[in-house]
Design a protein around this motif. Structure first.
Motif, PDB file in Angstrom:
ATOM      1  N   GLY A  53       0.827  -1.194   0.000  1.00 48.78           N
ATOM      2  CA  GLY A  53       0.000   0.000   0.000  1.00 48.78           C
ATOM      3  C   GLY A  53       0.859   1.241   0.000  1.00 48.78           C
ATOM      4  O   GLY A  53       0.396   2.297   0.444  1.00 48.78           O
ATOM      5  N   ALA A  54       2.114   1.097  -0.493  1.00 47.73           N
ATOM      6  CA  ALA A  54       3.088   2.191  -0.422  1.00 47.73           C
ATOM      7  C   ALA A  54       3.185   2.639   1.038  1.00 47.73           C
ATOM      8  O   ALA A  54       3.269   1.809   1.926  1.00 47.73           O
ATOM      9  CB  ALA A  54       2.729   3.310  -1.376  1.00 47.73           C
ATOM     10  N   CYS A  55       3.139   3.949   1.287  1.00 50.69           N
ATOM     11  CA  CYS A  55       3.316   4.428   2.659  1.00 50.69           C
ATOM     12  C   CYS A  55       2.130   4.115   3.577  1.00 50.69           C
ATOM     13  O   CYS A  55       2.199   4.345   4.781  1.00 50.69           O
ATOM     14  CB  CYS A  55       3.592   5.930   2.664  1.00 50.69           C
ATOM     15  SG  CYS A  55       5.087   6.390   1.768  1.00 50.69           S
ATOM     16  N   SER A  56       1.041   3.604   3.024  1.00 52.44           N
ATOM     17  CA  SER A  56      -0.113   3.232   3.844  1.00 52.44           C
ATOM     18  C   SER A  56      -0.036   1.783   4.328  1.00 52.44           C
ATOM     19  O   SER A  56      -0.976   1.299   4.962  1.00 52.44           O
ATOM     20  CB  SER A  56      -1.413   3.427   3.052  1.00 52.44           C
ATOM     21  OG  SER A  56      -1.530   2.448   2.020  1.00 52.44           O
ATOM     22  N   THR A  57       1.082   1.105   4.056  1.00 55.50           N
ATOM     23  CA  THR A  57       1.155  -0.337   4.289  1.00 55.50           C
ATOM     24  C   THR A  57       1.006  -0.715   5.757  1.00 55.50           C
ATOM     25  O   THR A  57       0.407  -1.744   6.088  1.00 55.50           O
ATOM     26  CB  THR A  57       2.459  -0.907   3.718  1.00 55.50           C
ATOM     27  OG1 THR A  57       2.546  -0.575   2.324  1.00 55.50           O
ATOM     28  CG2 THR A  57       2.520  -2.420   3.852  1.00 55.50           C
ATOM     29  N   MET A  58       1.528   0.088   6.686  1.00 58.20           N
ATOM     30  CA  MET A  58       1.400  -0.240   8.103  1.00 58.20           C
ATOM     31  C   MET A  58      -0.065  -0.232   8.542  1.00 58.20           C
ATOM     32  O   MET A  58      -0.531  -1.172   9.195  1.00 58.20           O
ATOM     33  CB  MET A  58       2.206   0.741   8.959  1.00 58.20           C
ATOM     34  CG  MET A  58       2.250   0.371  10.437  1.00 58.20           C
ATOM     35  SD  MET A  58       3.074  -1.222  10.696  1.00 58.20           S
ATOM     36  CE  MET A  58       3.139  -1.290  12.486  1.00 58.20           C
ATOM     37  N   ALA A  59      -0.795   0.813   8.186  1.00 61.43           N
ATOM     38  CA  ALA A  59      -2.218   0.873   8.540  1.00 61.43           C
ATOM     39  C   ALA A  59      -2.993  -0.255   7.863  1.00 61.43           C
ATOM     40  O   ALA A  59      -3.876  -0.870   8.475  1.00 61.43           O
ATOM     41  CB  ALA A  59      -2.796   2.236   8.152  1.00 61.43           C
ATOM     42  N   LEU A  60      -2.662  -0.536   6.608  1.00 59.41           N
ATOM     43  CA  LEU A  60      -3.319  -1.629   5.893  1.00 59.41           C
ATOM     44  C   LEU A  60      -3.040  -2.963   6.578  1.00 59.41           C
ATOM     45  O   LEU A  60      -3.949  -3.787   6.752  1.00 59.41           O
ATOM     46  CB  LEU A  60      -2.834  -1.669   4.442  1.00 59.41           C
ATOM     47  CG  LEU A  60      -3.353  -2.806   3.567  1.00 59.41           C
ATOM     48  CD1 LEU A  60      -4.865  -2.758   3.445  1.00 59.41           C
ATOM     49  CD2 LEU A  60      -2.705  -2.756   2.183  1.00 59.41           C
ATOM     50  N   GLY A  61      -1.795  -3.197   6.977  1.00 57.03           N
ATOM     51  CA  GLY A  61      -1.442  -4.444   7.648  1.00 57.03           C
ATOM     52  C   GLY A  61      -2.166  -4.609   8.971  1.00 57.03           C
ATOM     53  O   GLY A  61      -2.634  -5.711   9.310  1.00 57.03           O
ATOM     54  N   MET A  62      -2.271  -3.521   9.733  1.00 60.19           N
ATOM     55  CA  MET A  62      -2.979  -3.591  11.011  1.00 60.19           C
ATOM     56  C   MET A  62      -4.464  -3.864  10.795  1.00 60.19           C
ATOM     57  O   MET A  62      -5.086  -4.604  11.564  1.00 60.19           O
ATOM     58  CB  MET A  62      -2.766  -2.291  11.785  1.00 60.19           C
ATOM     59  CG  MET A  62      -1.326  -2.110  12.262  1.00 60.19           C
ATOM     60  SD  MET A  62      -0.960  -0.442  12.871  1.00 60.19           S
ATOM     61  CE  MET A  62      -2.013  -0.342  14.303  1.00 60.19           C
ATOM     62  N   ALA A  63      -5.026  -3.281   9.737  1.00 59.33           N
ATOM     63  CA  ALA A  63      -6.441  -3.521   9.434  1.00 59.33           C
ATOM     64  C   ALA A  63      -6.681  -4.974   9.035  1.00 59.33           C
ATOM     65  O   ALA A  63      -7.596  -5.640   9.542  1.00 59.33           O
ATOM     66  CB  ALA A  63      -6.906  -2.581   8.322  1.00 59.33           C
ATOM     67  N   LEU A  64      -5.862  -5.489   8.119  1.00 58.96           N
ATOM     68  CA  LEU A  64      -6.041  -6.863   7.653  1.00 58.96           C
ATOM     69  C   LEU A  64      -5.737  -7.875   8.763  1.00 58.96           C
ATOM     70  O   LEU A  64      -6.422  -8.898   8.891  1.00 58.96           O
ATOM     71  CB  LEU A  64      -5.133  -7.118   6.449  1.00 58.96           C
ATOM     72  CG  LEU A  64      -5.451  -6.312   5.185  1.00 58.96           C
ATOM     73  CD1 LEU A  64      -4.425  -6.601   4.096  1.00 58.96           C
ATOM     74  CD2 LEU A  64      -6.865  -6.601   4.687  1.00 58.96           C
ATOM     75  N   GLY A  65      -4.704  -7.601   9.567  1.00 63.77           N
ATOM     76  CA  GLY A  65      -4.396  -8.488  10.688  1.00 63.77           C
ATOM     77  C   GLY A  65      -5.540  -8.548  11.678  1.00 63.77           C
ATOM     78  O   GLY A  65      -5.866  -9.621  12.219  1.00 63.77           O
ATOM     79  N   SER A  66      -6.176  -7.411  11.912  1.00 64.88           N
ATOM     80  CA  SER A  66      -7.322  -7.367  12.824  1.00 64.88           C
ATOM     81  C   SER A  66      -8.492  -8.165  12.269  1.00 64.88           C
ATOM     82  O   SER A  66      -9.213  -8.842  13.012  1.00 64.88           O
ATOM     83  CB  SER A  66      -7.736  -5.917  13.060  1.00 64.88           C
ATOM     84  OG  SER A  66      -6.689  -5.182  13.681  1.00 64.88           O
ATOM     85  N   MET A  67      -8.686  -8.083  10.953  1.00 60.38           N
ATOM     86  CA  MET A  67      -9.757  -8.863  10.334  1.00 60.38           C
ATOM     87  C   MET A  67      -9.510 -10.362  10.485  1.00 60.38           C
ATOM     88  O   MET A  67     -10.441 -11.136  10.741  1.00 60.38           O
ATOM     89  CB  MET A  67      -9.877  -8.501   8.855  1.00 60.38           C
ATOM     90  CG  MET A  67     -10.397  -7.113   8.585  1.00 60.38           C
ATOM     91  SD  MET A  67     -10.487  -6.786   6.805  1.00 60.38           S
ATOM     92  CE  MET A  67     -10.958  -5.058   6.802  1.00 60.38           C
ATOM     93  N   LEU A  68      -8.263 -10.776  10.319  1.00 63.44           N
ATOM     94  CA  LEU A  68      -7.935 -12.196  10.461  1.00 63.44           C
ATOM     95  C   LEU A  68      -8.240 -12.688  11.875  1.00 63.44           C
ATOM     96  O   LEU A  68      -8.788 -13.786  12.074  1.00 63.44           O
ATOM     97  CB  LEU A  68      -6.459 -12.432  10.136  1.00 63.44           C
ATOM     98  CG  LEU A  68      -6.067 -12.361   8.657  1.00 63.44           C
ATOM     99  CD1 LEU A  68      -4.552 -12.341   8.509  1.00 63.44           C
ATOM    100  CD2 LEU A  68      -6.652 -13.533   7.892  1.00 63.44           C
TER     101      LEU A  68
END
Length: 335
Positions: free
Chosen positions: A110-125
């Protein structure tokens, strides 16, 4: 089945995952900045004894993730998934780090948004019952990014005043189904927004409309306003993009007030000659894993909105004259 989605783009977690630990590793320039004491480790130089900047970045990411595991005291074989991303082609920093970590990998970009994206997807899992523990790690390196996206580092090209300095850093968090720590209570996934900005030295302007769009949808979906948050931090718009996003939101009827800042503005100060501020996957990841988590732990912050911002271009698209699409992903962290 009751959907956990609320409004246009937001998901609310029925069992909010816990941030069990965070770890950050940065380069020397980042360590000299105003947040230097909040990072877990500061390298003495950009290579840290490795043969190339790219190898160094992968080792930095590996170190950050291993640090998060050690701090939480969770056995590595209990971790279900590793989510990781970086800026380099084919995500070589993440893939090579995963080779050493020996964990099931979900590579994300997600370019510079990757940390927030990772936290969102990890939370969904975790909230979806697919995982007990999820490790999220993100990195960038100033010299690897310069080599890939811009002029050869040795050329010494003069930088535009709207340009941002790619952070050398890696941040990681370990998410768990239960335990002690702040919780990720919701996430708003963004849309790709493109206002036809083509200047790769002005990424803040390219990303600002997408960040504003995500924030607008977040407030609409949850029926909230800026006053409901102790801190709202984008990452990484820099000074130019932060001002532009604030203006776009104001024209939409939302005054973000003094609680709206940017990780790219926080990590460096004016004396460090970074022009518009910082950028890179590593920027928001180390600012969150360091300073923001510190303030949550000591009780200064009760509810935080982290909005990762990404410029979704590549060297190929830029050379072909394409515009720079932007995206913003938001997560809410509550003590």
């Amino acid at each position: 089945m009751d959907l956990k989605r609320m409004g246009n783009q937001t998901v609310v977690f029925a069992n909010p995952p816990v941030i069990l630990s965070s770890h950050s590793v940065v380069g020397p320039k980042e360590g000299q900045g105003p947040l230097g004491k909040t990072f877990s480790r500061v390298w003495k130089d950009q290579l840290n004894g490795e043969k190339s900047w790219e190898v160094a970045e992968s080792k930095m990411l590996q170190e950050a993730m291993q640090g998060a595991i050690s701090q939480a005291g969770v056995p590595k074989d209990h971790i279900d998934f590793m989510l990781a991303g970086d800026l380099l082609n084919q995500m070589i920093s993440s893939n090579f780090a995963a080779r050493q970590m020996a964990l099931p990998l979900i590579g994300i970009y997600g370019a510079c948004s990757t940390m927030a994206l990772g936290m969102a997807l990890g939370s969904m899992l975790i909230d979806g019952g697919f995982a007990q523990y999820v490790l999220v790690g993100v990195s960038s390196h100033h010299d690897t990014a310069e080599r890939q996206f811009r002029s050869p580092t040795e050329q010494g090209t003069q930088r535009a005043m709207s340009a941002q300095w790619t952070v050398t850093g890696a941040g990681s968090v370990l998410l768990g189904r239960s335990g002690k720590g702040p919780r990720i209570t919701s996430a708003t996934l963004g849309r790709v927004i493109d206002f036809a900005e083509k200047d790769v030295n002005n990424m803040g302007s390219a990303m600002a409309p997408a960040v504003a769009d995500t924030i607008l949808n977040h407030f609409h979906d949850l029926q909230r306003k800026p006053e409901d948050y102790d801190l709202m931090a984008s990452g990484d718009l820099g000074a130019v993009g932060l001002a532009l996003a604030g203006e776009v939101l104001k024209q939409s009827g939302i005054d973000m007030g003094t609680g709206f800042t940017d990780c790219g503005v926080m990590i460096f100060d004016a004396s460090q000659d970074v022009h518009a501020g910082a950028s890179g996957c590593g920027c928001s990841s180390v600012v969150f894993a360091g300073e923001i988590m510190r303030r949550i732990k000591v009780g200064e912050l009760k509810r935080v909105l982290l909005v990762g911002s990404g410029a979704l271009h590549s060297p190929t698209s830029a050379l072909q004259g394409e515009s720079i699409p932007g995206i913003g992903h938001a997560v809410v962290i509550e003590a």
